[in-house]
Design a protein around this motif. Structure first.
Motif, PDB file in Angstrom:
ATOM      1  N   THR A  52       0.838  -1.161   0.037  1.00 34.57           N
ATOM      2  CA  THR A  52      -0.017  -0.005  -0.014  1.00 34.57           C
ATOM      3  C   THR A  52       0.865   1.131   0.030  1.00 34.57           C
ATOM      4  O   THR A  52       2.170   1.135   0.469  1.00 34.57           O
ATOM      5  N   VAL A  53       0.196   2.174  -0.500  1.00 34.84           N
ATOM      6  CA  VAL A  53       0.793   3.629  -0.411  1.00 34.84           C
ATOM      7  C   VAL A  53      -0.063   4.762   0.043  1.00 34.84           C
ATOM      8  O   VAL A  53      -1.094   4.754  -0.218  1.00 34.84           O
ATOM      9  N   SER A  54       0.370   5.527   0.924  1.00 32.87           N
ATOM     10  CA  SER A  54      -0.360   6.468   1.546  1.00 32.87           C
ATOM     11  C   SER A  54       0.042   7.879   0.947  1.00 32.87           C
ATOM     12  O   SER A  54       1.295   8.310   1.040  1.00 32.87           O
ATOM     13  N   ILE A  55      -1.013   8.627   0.671  1.00 33.59           N
ATOM     14  CA  ILE A  55      -0.736   9.871   0.478  1.00 33.59           C
ATOM     15  C   ILE A  55      -1.612  10.878   1.039  1.00 33.59           C
ATOM     16  O   ILE A  55      -2.840  10.419   1.287  1.00 33.59           O
ATOM     17  N   PRO A  56      -1.090  12.164   1.712  1.00 34.05           N
ATOM     18  CA  PRO A  56      -1.683  13.059   2.257  1.00 34.05           C
ATOM     19  C   PRO A  56      -2.788  13.513   1.289  1.00 34.05           C
ATOM     20  O   PRO A  56      -2.450  13.992   0.249  1.00 34.05           O
ATOM     21  N   PRO A  82     -15.576  16.212  -5.338  1.00 34.06           N
ATOM     22  CA  PRO A  82     -15.122  16.026  -3.844  1.00 34.06           C
ATOM     23  C   PRO A  82     -15.446  14.553  -3.114  1.00 34.06           C
ATOM     24  O   PRO A  82     -16.348  14.269  -3.172  1.00 34.06           O
ATOM     25  N   GLY A  83     -14.009  14.230  -2.677  1.00 33.86           N
ATOM     26  CA  GLY A  83     -14.228  12.921  -1.944  1.00 33.86           C
ATOM     27  C   GLY A  83     -14.320  11.541  -2.639  1.00 33.86           C
ATOM     28  O   GLY A  83     -14.363  10.619  -2.091  1.00 33.86           O
ATOM     29  N   THR A 138      -8.845   3.694  -0.276  1.00 32.92           N
ATOM     30  CA  THR A 138      -9.555   3.884   0.925  1.00 32.92           C
ATOM     31  C   THR A 138      -9.150   5.451   1.291  1.00 32.92           C
ATOM     32  O   THR A 138      -7.922   5.521   1.280  1.00 32.92           O
ATOM     33  N   VAL A 139     -10.335   6.337   1.648  1.00 32.29           N
ATOM     34  CA  VAL A 139     -10.031   7.299   2.142  1.00 32.29           C
ATOM     35  C   VAL A 139     -10.263   7.592   3.599  1.00 32.29           C
ATOM     36  O   VAL A 139     -11.303   7.349   4.041  1.00 32.29           O
ATOM     37  N   SER A 140      -9.225   8.092   4.405  1.00 30.61           N
ATOM     38  CA  SER A 140      -9.578   8.618   5.776  1.00 30.61           C
ATOM     39  C   SER A 140      -9.841   9.898   5.931  1.00 30.61           C
ATOM     40  O   SER A 140      -9.411  10.766   4.824  1.00 30.61           O
ATOM     41  N   GLU A 141      -9.493  10.600   7.131  1.00 24.25           N
ATOM     42  CA  GLU A 141      -9.990  12.008   7.267  1.00 24.25           C
ATOM     43  C   GLU A 141      -8.962  12.769   6.396  1.00 24.25           C
ATOM     44  O   GLU A 141      -9.332  13.588   5.600  1.00 24.25           O
ATOM     45  N   ASP A 142      -7.609  12.276   6.491  1.00 27.10           N
ATOM     46  CA  ASP A 142      -6.476  13.193   5.735  1.00 27.10           C
ATOM     47  C   ASP A 142      -5.496  12.481   4.939  1.00 27.10           C
ATOM     48  O   ASP A 142      -4.506  12.999   4.591  1.00 27.10           O
TER      49      ASP A 142
END
Lengths: 147, 366
Positions: A52-56, A82-83, A138-142
């Motif tokens: 996995t890769v996490s991006i701000p 948006p979103g 998958t998207v979390s808050e930030d």
């Protein structure tokens, strides 16, 4: 005469045994040399990479694209609305050039042979034979997590 | 089988390979009393082939930069699969190559194979040896360890002793007043390109001489007669000899296998013989490690420099010895090659070998 034929046959058989033996030993030795060289040319870290890769989240604005490395290849994540995020391979399915995001047209253009893809990776025009492969997002808050 | 034959027929029709192989392998006859020492040339070539192959593989991951060289070698050793094997084979193989080359030259010396008409064979062979030492010296710096850095500093510093041009020469060699990035750059270029090119040309010239004039007859046995000089070129033939293939090739393969086994044996079981702990510490230009010493084949030269009170004389003596050996075929011009009939030469030969070994041991323990 018969003795000569017998001797000739025996000689041929002996030669065949020696050739097979040398061939066998030679093949084992060659494999023993080639295997380390093959492994040497395939070091870890060039094929696997993280799952996995996490991006701000702030790096990908609405209507914008963000390019990153995923499993050894160029990938892109786009915020279409948006979103609503889509992660795709950025490697053109025609001849492996890297596609470019066209912010004004909201689609991808391959600079090599003008192949065009939608923001979700479907082929619009040009030579690409397949759509761009997509990845789960998958998207979390930030943070946006791809993979 | 039929397909094999068709392919060979196709090539043979165009290049005449059957005839070529026949003349150079099965019909190429060698002296009946040829001995095992003659196969050291083939062993040297085989070992150099290993050096070239492992060298090319190391080039894939090595970075010739003072900031990254040491780390890249560590990555080869610890991260790249079988990197340790390729690197050790290259580093240890270099030592074995020098050993085999020395034995090859000593046997040619002892059997006086350098004598007329084989002066050029010796000359090119001796130059191959010098270029090999050059490749060893330049390759030694590349891992950028404490050992590489300081051994190179000490080795290149001897150039300072050459009167008048010593200092500018040293500047050119190092690319500055001290060993640094520019030294690494030029040593790298020399090691992977410049010297191997010269080496390839010299080996071709050496092999051409060997094949053109023919193998020398071993100067032993009751039938041996010294070569009668004549004024025309003559390829030395041995009509009653043994074929190069398969008879002598089998012996050569056995000798090659022995030296390859020696190299891999040391690689697997005792690599520390040629790689002391300083080889695993990154280079630090501000800290000189204790008892820094060159590789074993440079120890005699290192000890000569220490023995002479004046460094210039030490270099002069070595220069005289090298020049003497290089031009030996033109200095020692008698036709007699049998060691039993050359007591002065044999005495000098033994003295030379004992001197070299003695100085090497002395250099090691001093």
């Amino acid at each position: 005469m018969d003795a000569d034929v017998m001797e000739e046959k025996q000689l041929k058989r002996r030669r065949a045994v020696i050739v097979s033996l040398l061939g066998g030993i030679g093949s084992v030795l060659t494999a023993g040399i080639l295997w380390p060289l093959w492994r040497f040319l395939n070091p870890p870290g060039t094929t696997g990479e993280e799952a996995t890769v996490s991006i701000p989240r702030e790096q990908v604005g609405v209507g914008q694209a963000h390019f990153f490395q995923y499993q050894g290849h160029a990938a892109v994540v786009v915020q279409n609305a948006p979103g609503e995020f889509t992660a795709l391979s950025a490697v053109c399915t025609h001849l492996s050039c890297i596609v470019q995001w066209q912010p004004d047209k909201k689609d991808f253009l391959c600079p090599c042979h003008a192949g065009r893809f939608t923001a979700t990776g479907k082929v619009i025009s040009g030579p690409p034979p397949r759509p761009l492969p997509s990845y789960p997002v998958t998207v979390s808050e930030d943070v946006i997590v791809v993979g | 089988m039929a397909i094999n034959k068709k392919i060979i027929d196709y090539i043979d029709l165009r290049l005449g390979i059957r005839d070529l192989l026949q003349k150079n392998l099965t019909e190429y006859l060698l002296p009946r009393n040829i001995n095992i020492w003659y196969s050291l040339g083939a062993a040297t070539i085989a070992l150099f082939a290993v050096q070239f192959i492992t060298g090319i593989f190391l080039l894939i991951y090595y970075i010739p930069n003072t900031e990254q060289a040491f780390a890249s070698v560590q990555a080869i050793m610890n991260e790249i699969p079988y990197g340790w094997l390729i690197r050790y084979l290259h580093a240890i193989g270099a030592n074995v190559v020098v050993l085999v080359l020395l034995l090859h030259m000593l046997s040619a010396l002892f059997m006086s194979a350098y004598k007329r008409p084989r002066e050029f064979t010796w000359l090119f062979g001796f130059l191959i040896f010098m270029v090999t030492l050059g490749m060893c010296l330049t390759g030694y710096l590349l891992p950028w360890s404490q050992l590489s850095y300081w051994a190179t500093t000490v080795a290149t510093d001897t150039m300072n002793a050459v009167p008048l041009i010593g200092e500018p020469l040293l500047q050119v060699l190092r690319g500055g007043s001290a060993v640094g990035q520019y030294t690494l750059g030029r040593f790298f270029a020399l090691h992977v390109m410049g010297l191997p090119l010269i080496f390839g040309l010299l080996v071709s010239a050496h092999l051409f001489c060997v094949r053109r004039i023919g193998v020398s007859r071993p100067p032993f046995g009751p039938d041996y007669r010294p070569w009668e000089p004549n004024d025309e070129f003559q390829h030395e033939e041995y009509p009653d000899g043994i074929p190069f293939f398969p008879n002598y090739t089998a012996e050569e393969v056995a000798v090659i296998a022995f030296f390859l086994a020696l190299t891999t044996g040391i690689t697997y079981f005792a690599p520390w013989i040629f790689l002391p702990s300083d080889a695993f510490t990154p280079a630090d230009p501000f800290v000189t490690p204790e008892h820094i010493k060159p590789e074993w084949y440079f120890l005699a030269s290192y000890q000569i420099l220490k023995v002479f009170p004046n460094e210039f004389f030490g270099i002069l003596v070595q220069g005289v010895i090298i020049t003497f050996l290089l031009f030996l075929p033109w200095i020692d011009r008698t036709h007699e090659r049998r060691p039993a009939k050359r007591p002065i030469f044999v005495a000098l030969f033994v003295l030379g070998v004992v001197g070299f070994v003695g100085l090497t041991i002395w250099g090691h323990f001093s």
